[in-house]
Design a protein around this motif. Structure first.
Motif, PDB file in Angstrom:
ATOM      1  N   SER A  60       4.428   1.788  10.700  1.00 28.63           N
ATOM      2  CA  SER A  60       4.452   1.161  10.167  1.00 28.63           C
ATOM      3  C   SER A  60       1.786   0.694  10.625  1.00 28.63           C
ATOM      4  N   ASN A  87       4.033  10.374   8.246  1.00 34.41           N
ATOM      5  CA  ASN A  87       4.672   8.977   7.453  1.00 34.41           C
ATOM      6  C   ASN A  87       5.942   8.638   8.806  1.00 34.41           C
ATOM      7  N   ARG A 101      -4.218   3.151   6.515  1.00 31.66           N
ATOM      8  CA  ARG A 101      -3.579   3.267   7.466  1.00 31.66           C
ATOM      9  C   ARG A 101      -5.128   3.224   8.860  1.00 31.66           C
ATOM     10  N   THR A 102      -5.964   3.633   8.412  1.00 35.48           N
ATOM     11  CA  THR A 102      -7.359   3.689   9.031  1.00 35.48           C
ATOM     12  C   THR A 102      -8.646   3.193   8.616  1.00 35.48           C
ATOM     13  N   THR A 146      -0.688   0.859  12.143  1.00 33.66           N
ATOM     14  CA  THR A 146      -2.661   1.655  11.364  1.00 33.66           C
ATOM     15  C   THR A 146      -3.680   1.722  12.770  1.00 33.66           C
ATOM     16  N   PHE A 185      -3.167   8.636   5.461  1.00 32.07           N
ATOM     17  CA  PHE A 185      -3.994   7.943   7.070  1.00 32.07           C
ATOM     18  C   PHE A 185      -4.635   6.953   5.733  1.00 32.07           C
TER      19      PHE A 185
END
Length: 305
Positions: free
Chosen positions: A66, A61, A93-94, A68, A90
């Motif tokens: 931040s 993390n 994030r993805t 992505t 994730f």
């Protein structure tokens, strides 16, 4: 002319063999590539480098901040614990997660027919996070099980669209670090016996460049679920020896059948053939293993094809 927006791609691992070839292909396609590893190897030029311990959720993390991504390609997920950490980190994030898995997930499937993806359905695989996945010896002896359970963690109530690329045995390249073809070369060069099971079974394979192509293609696709990645055709130990012996005219191939004990690499008591028809239907065109085998051996042995 309207230019497509470059994809943001994170590769976890990828510092050697087909991982570095994948990164080269992504960069050539205009993608913005971030490489995350423990810092033991510098990533290729043109990438962003993040250093973190993928087993440590706080470390991951912190390194990601931040950021992505459109796609994450996880080259080094070996256990359900690692998958559980990645799934939490994730989520959000993805938009797509690609895990490099293995033909070894089929180690319990004793079938003469080529094995399809539905032989091992990830969501049906029991997960045991309490096993000693941190123990290197345990992990080495449970490689296929670790990959199976990692797939299961990502597949149950998925936090993002997920696919597991089940990779056949990889051959070729002058940077093959496994030493498996070198084992044959050493034996044939000296005439030492090549130990094989009495009932020696064939397997499917894929060239190092072809699996890099496949993973790059997968990054740009949108299918989910497991997919087999293997060239057409089965190869057995005798064919591998013949391809190696072609570069060692003074050598001698001696196959020795053994009922118990250790056998040579790529010698199997059960068939390790994967059905690649799902990937073919989705649009990927595989080569034939017998066509590229001489080149793969030449590359690995540092010879002229």
């Amino acid at each position: 002319m309207v230019m497509e927006t470059a994809r943001e791609v994170l590769v976890i691992g990828g510092s050697r063999y087909f991982g570095k070839r994948l990164i080269a292909r992504l960069l050539a396609a205009g993608d913005r590539v971030t490489v995350l590893n423990r810092g033991s190897a510098a990533p290729p030029s043109g990438t962003v480098h993040l250093v973190a311990d993928r087993d440590d959720e706080a470390s991951l993390n912190s390194a990601l901040g931040s950021r992505t991504f459109d796609v994450v390609v996880d080259q080094v997920c070996y256990t359900p614990r690692q998958a559980a950490v990645a799934r939490r980190v994730f989520a959000g994030r993805t938009r797509r997660y690609v895990m490099t898995s293995t033909v070894e997930v089929y180690e319990y499937e004793d079938s003469i027919a080529l094995v399809r993806e539905d032989a091992v359905v990830p969501r049906n695989v029991p997960v045991d996070l309490g096993l000693p996945w941190h123990d290197p010896d345990f992990l080495e002896s449970h490689y296929g099980e670790g990959k199976r359970q990692a797939e299961a963690v990502f597949s149950v109530d998925p936090a993002f669209p997920f696919t597991a690329v089940r990779v056949a045995h990889v051959l070729g390249g002058d940077d093959d670090f496994t030493g498996r073809l070198a084992h044959y070369a050493d034996r044939i060069r000296t005439g030492a016996p090549v130990a094989v099971p009495v009932d020696n079974q064939p397997a499917t394979y894929i060239h190092v460049e072809e699996i890099a192509d496949f993973l790059a293609w997968t990054v740009g696709a949108d299918f989910t679920g497991p997919v087999n990645a293997a060239s057409h055709g089965l190869l057995d130990t005798e064919e591998l020896c013949e391809a190696v012996a072609a570069h060692l005219p003074e050598g001698r191939t001696v196959l020795q059948e053994v009922e118990v004990g250790e056998t040579s690499p790529f010698s199997f008591t059960r068939a390790y053939g994967m059905d690649n028809s799902r990937a073919t239907r989705l649009g990927f065109t595989f080569d034939d293993a017998r066509r590229w085998l001489p080149k793969a051996v030449a590359e690995t042995l540092g010879k002229d094809a």
